[in-house]
Design a protein around this motif. Sequence first.
Motif, PDB file in Angstrom:
ATOM      1  N   ASN A   1      -8.444  20.651 -41.519  1.00 51.11           N
ATOM      2  CA  ASN A   1      -7.904  20.095 -40.278  1.00 51.11           C
ATOM      3  C   ASN A   1      -6.475  20.567 -40.062  1.00 51.11           C
ATOM      4  O   ASN A   1      -5.836  21.099 -40.974  1.00 51.11           O
TER       5      ASN A   1
ATOM      6  N   PHE B   1     -11.029  21.249 -37.735  1.00 48.26           N
ATOM      7  CA  PHE B   1     -10.839  20.071 -36.888  1.00 48.26           C
ATOM      8  C   PHE B   1      -9.375  19.866 -36.526  1.00 48.26           C
ATOM      9  O   PHE B   1      -8.495  20.143 -37.340  1.00 48.26           O
TER      10      PHE B   1
ATOM     11  N   HIS C   1     -15.769  24.544 -40.415  1.00 46.05           N
ATOM     12  CA  HIS C   1     -15.365  23.507 -39.459  1.00 46.05           C
ATOM     13  C   HIS C   1     -13.847  23.381 -39.511  1.00 46.05           C
ATOM     14  O   HIS C   1     -13.293  23.045 -40.562  1.00 46.05           O
TER      15      HIS C   1
ATOM     16  N   TYR D   1      -9.919  14.179 -34.997  1.00 46.86           N
ATOM     17  CA  TYR D   1     -11.367  14.375 -34.858  1.00 46.86           C
ATOM     18  C   TYR D   1     -12.034  14.432 -36.235  1.00 46.86           C
ATOM     19  O   TYR D   1     -13.146  13.936 -36.404  1.00 46.86           O
ATOM     20  N   ARG D   2     -11.348  15.003 -37.198  1.00 40.09           N
ATOM     21  CA  ARG D   2     -11.901  14.985 -38.557  1.00 40.09           C
ATOM     22  C   ARG D   2     -11.976  13.559 -39.066  1.00 40.09           C
ATOM     23  O   ARG D   2     -12.972  13.151 -39.677  1.00 40.09           O
TER      24      ARG D   2
ATOM     25  N   TRP E   1     -12.410  20.899 -32.330  1.00 37.01           N
ATOM     26  CA  TRP E   1     -13.309  21.121 -33.458  1.00 37.01           C
ATOM     27  C   TRP E   1     -13.938  22.491 -33.254  1.00 37.01           C
ATOM     28  O   TRP E   1     -14.799  22.661 -32.401  1.00 37.01           O
TER      29      TRP E   1
END
Length: 117
Positions: free
Chosen positions: A42, A92, A90, A96-97, A79
Amino acid sequence: MDIKQEIQVIVDAMQEKKAKKVTSLDLRKIGTAISDHFVICNADSTTQVVAISDNVEEKMESVAGRPAVRKQGRENAFWVILDYSDVVVHVFKTEYRDFYRLEDLWADAERVNYEEE
């Protein structure tokens, strides 16, 4: 290049752009997973999310010789998903994570947490 080396290329690319909480999940023992591995991180801004995902893409192509099969999320950069078939990345934005808690959804997976540099 084997899968462990590819994951390390992804992790290094993330860390070069100061990604936070870099984690890989080995999903091979989970029969319902869409991929063998997830690599997750993230960042606190959409600008950094894009920078991290761009660096992962560039390193995977130049070092591992693998372009992403599919990519999604760059337009809003909350994301970003980069699909390399057996590895899905992924990236993020932090909130959002925290909201989606992907690691909790795949709690049975083997997990490796990478130290922040």
